[in-house]
Design a protein around this motif. Structure first.
Motif, short mmCIF file in Angstrom:
data_model
loop_
_atom_site.label_atom_id
_atom_site.label_comp_id
_atom_site.label_asym_id
_atom_site.label_seq_id
_atom_site.Cartn_x
_atom_site.Cartn_y
_atom_site.Cartn_z
N GLY A 18 14.68 -1.76 2.51
CA GLY A 18 13.66 -1.26 3.45
C GLY A 18 13.10 -2.40 4.28
O GLY A 18 12.71 -3.43 3.72
N ARG A 79 21.34 -0.21 3.36
CA ARG A 79 21.55 -0.17 1.90
C ARG A 79 23.05 0.02 1.73
O ARG A 79 23.64 0.93 2.32
CB ARG A 79 20.76 0.98 1.28
CG ARG A 79 19.25 0.90 1.57
CD ARG A 79 18.48 1.86 0.70
NE ARG A 79 17.14 2.15 1.22
CZ ARG A 79 16.04 1.47 0.89
NH1 ARG A 79 16.11 0.44 0.08
NH2 ARG A 79 14.86 1.81 1.38
N THR A 133 8.78 -6.78 1.31
CA THR A 133 8.76 -5.33 1.13
C THR A 133 7.32 -4.87 1.29
O THR A 133 6.40 -5.55 0.83
CB THR A 133 9.28 -4.89 -0.25
OG1 THR A 133 8.83 -3.55 -0.52
CG2 THR A 133 8.80 -5.77 -1.40
N ILE A 134 7.14 -3.73 1.93
CA ILE A 134 5.76 -3.25 2.09
C ILE A 134 5.16 -2.85 0.75
O ILE A 134 3.95 -2.73 0.62
CB ILE A 134 5.65 -2.07 3.09
CG1 ILE A 134 6.40 -0.83 2.59
CG2 ILE A 134 6.12 -2.47 4.48
CD1 ILE A 134 5.96 0.45 3.28
N ASP A 135 6.02 -2.65 -0.25
CA ASP A 135 5.52 -2.15 -1.55
C ASP A 135 4.77 -3.20 -2.36
O ASP A 135 4.05 -2.85 -3.29
CB ASP A 135 6.68 -1.61 -2.39
CG ASP A 135 7.23 -0.32 -1.82
OD1 ASP A 135 6.55 0.30 -0.98
OD2 ASP A 135 8.34 0.08 -2.22
N MET A 177 3.14 5.33 1.25
CA MET A 177 4.40 4.90 0.64
C MET A 177 4.18 4.17 -0.67
O MET A 177 3.10 3.62 -0.93
CB MET A 177 5.19 4.05 1.61
CG MET A 177 6.15 4.87 2.45
SD MET A 177 7.26 3.81 3.37
CE MET A 177 8.43 5.04 3.93
N GLY A 178 5.24 4.08 -1.42
CA GLY A 178 5.23 3.39 -2.71
C GLY A 178 5.97 4.25 -3.72
O GLY A 178 5.37 5.04 -4.43
N ARG A 179 7.30 4.08 -3.73
CA ARG A 179 8.13 4.92 -4.61
C ARG A 179 7.83 4.62 -6.07
O ARG A 179 7.73 5.50 -6.89
CB ARG A 179 9.61 4.69 -4.29
CG ARG A 179 10.52 5.69 -4.92
CD ARG A 179 11.92 5.66 -4.35
NE ARG A 179 12.30 4.37 -3.78
CZ ARG A 179 13.21 4.21 -2.84
NH1 ARG A 179 13.81 5.25 -2.34
NH2 ARG A 179 13.52 3.01 -2.39
N GLU A 230 3.28 7.98 -2.92
CA GLU A 230 4.52 8.77 -2.87
C GLU A 230 5.17 8.91 -4.26
O GLU A 230 5.71 9.96 -4.60
CB GLU A 230 5.43 7.98 -1.91
CG GLU A 230 6.85 8.27 -1.89
CD GLU A 230 7.62 7.18 -1.12
OE1 GLU A 230 7.10 6.07 -0.84
OE2 GLU A 230 8.78 7.45 -0.80
N HIS A 260 7.07 6.65 7.34
CA HIS A 260 7.66 5.40 7.84
C HIS A 260 6.82 4.69 8.89
O HIS A 260 7.14 3.55 9.26
CB HIS A 260 9.07 5.66 8.36
CG HIS A 260 10.04 5.92 7.24
ND1 HIS A 260 10.10 7.14 6.61
CD2 HIS A 260 10.91 5.11 6.60
CE1 HIS A 260 11.01 7.09 5.64
NE2 HIS A 260 11.51 5.87 5.62
N ARG A 263 6.05 1.36 7.82
CA ARG A 263 7.06 0.29 7.78
C ARG A 263 7.18 -0.45 9.11
O ARG A 263 7.77 -1.53 9.16
CB ARG A 263 8.41 0.88 7.39
CG ARG A 263 8.53 1.27 5.94
CD ARG A 263 9.57 0.45 5.21
NE ARG A 263 10.89 0.72 5.67
CZ ARG A 263 11.77 1.52 5.04
NH1 ARG A 263 11.44 2.10 3.90
NH2 ARG A 263 12.97 1.70 5.52
O1 F6P Z 1 10.32 -0.24 1.61
C1 F6P Z 1 9.98 0.38 0.41
C2 F6P Z 1 9.82 1.83 0.65
O2 F6P Z 1 8.93 1.90 1.70
C3 F6P Z 1 9.34 2.72 -0.48
O3 F6P Z 1 7.98 2.72 -0.71
C4 F6P Z 1 9.87 4.05 0.01
O4 F6P Z 1 9.98 4.97 -1.01
C5 F6P Z 1 11.19 3.67 0.53
O5 F6P Z 1 11.04 2.39 1.06
C6 F6P Z 1 11.77 4.61 1.53
O6 F6P Z 1 12.84 3.98 2.14
P1 F6P Z 1 14.00 4.66 2.95
O7 F6P Z 1 13.38 5.63 3.87
O8 F6P Z 1 14.66 3.53 3.63
O9 F6P Z 1 14.87 5.32 1.95
#
Ligand code: F6P
Length: 329
Positions: A18, A79, A133-135, A177-179, A230, A260, A263
């Motif tokens: 990301g 990715r 990473t923003i996380d 955000m924050g998986r 998230e 997003h 981001r």
């Molecule tokens: O960059 C990290 C992150 O923002 C997570 O918090 C988020 O779940 C993920 O990326 C989403 O990324 P993408 O949309 O690229 O799958």
């Protein structure tokens, strides 16, 4: 050249996973500081995907002009499923050899460092990681590149939502955000004065959420704002709304997913400075003979962490901030 320094003539730099605001500032610092050490830099586009598919081109100090203020990444990001396979990594190592790249600087998060670590172990490639990473979920650095910008972007949105929530006396569930990590959620909830925050790091009890919201609404709060990470196990703000809406029929509940937006955007001054410091530190540590490490800033000083350590453990939230958020409700 200083005796303690090792000779490095050509390195590669890539951004992966990301994107995060400040990645460009880090690329710029790598290229410019490398030039001062008479090290050539090649840029690898689309992260590991581009390394496998030979998307490699020379960079110069001039080629990184006018990018420090830009979000995203001029090197693009991706990715790569292929890089997860031994065959894919073999192709990547072959391209490094073909282009005479002696070391790789990888800018990204957890997944990026995991890939770099495996590549290094399998093919004896020198790698240095820069945490972006923003996380903000990487150990070995107080903050990752992009976190401060994302935090302020989310906060700006929350302030705006607060205005309209107040005007209509509504309840808003705002998803940030924050998986896997609740850094953005926790800090925006404190800075934005949210009534409640739901974090992946803490178990969420729906009954308790309803009780607390009810309690606040009984005490003259006509509008309320709940920040939901998230990755919270409720499944995010939409699912949370489905679970609690019935109990708050008198309130006009709204859900807003910031997504997003968090981001993108021009990096804050703090992210630009952090990225510049870490980009320069990556080159410096490389010529000092380090590899398989990540550079970070802890208590305003450079910290070097082995990559295998950085990928083995997630950074913990500051639990005193969770307590503070509860006290300030
Ligand atoms: O960059 C990290 C992150 O923002 C997570 O918090 C988020 O779940 C993920 O990326 C989403 O990324 P993408 O949309 O690229 O799958």
């Amino acid at each position: 050249m200083d005796d303690a320094m090792v000779s490095v003539k050509r390195i590669g730099v890539l951004t992966s996973g990301g994107d995060s605001p400040g990645m460009n500032a880090a690329v710029r610092a790598v290229v410019r500081v490398a030039a001062q050490h008479e090290i050539e830099v090649v840029g690898i586009k689309h992260g590991y995907y581009g390394l496998i598919n030979d998307e490699i081109a020379d960079m110069t100090p001039h080629s990184v002009s006018n990018i420090i203020q830009r979000g995203g990444t001029i090197l693009k990001s991706a990715r790569s499923e292929e890089f997860r396979t031994a065959e894919g990594r073999k192709k990547a190592a072959k391209n490094l050899k073909k282009h005479k790249i002696e070391a790789l600087i990888t800018i990204g998060g957890d997944g990026t460092f995991t890939g770099a670590n495996i590549l290094s172990n399998e093919h004896d490639v020198k790698v240095i990681g820069i945490p972006a990473t923003i996380d903000n979920d990487i150990i070995g650095t107080d903050e990752t590149i992009g976190y401060d910008t994302a935090l302020n972007t989310a906060l700006d949105a929350i302030d705006k939502i607060r205005d309209t929530a107040d005007a209509h006396e509504r309840m808003f569930l705002v998803e940030v955000m924050g998986r896997d990590a609740g850094f953005i959620a926790l800090e925006t909830s404190i800075a934005g004065g949210a009534e409640l925050v739901l974090l992946p790091e803490e178990l969420t009890n729906i009954k308790e959420v309803k009780r607390q919201l009810n309690d606040m609404l009984q005490h003259q709060r006509r509008s309320s704002l709940v920040v939901v990470a998230e990755g919270d196990e409720t499944g995010g703000a939409i699912k949370l709304a489905d679970k609690i809406r019935g109990d708050f029929a008198q309130y006009d509940m709204r859900v807003c997913i910031l997504g997003h937006i968090q981001r993108g955007g021009s990096p804050t001054a703090r992210d630009r400075v952090l990225a510049s410091r870490l980009g320069a530190a990556a080159v410096k540590t490389l010529v000092e003979g380090h590899s398989e490490i990540m550079v970070g800033i802890v208590n305003n000083a450079l910290k070097i962490t082995p990559l295998r350590v950085a990928v083995a453990k997630k950074k913990d939230l500051d639990y005193s901030l969770i307590e503070l958020a509860k006290q300030l409700r």
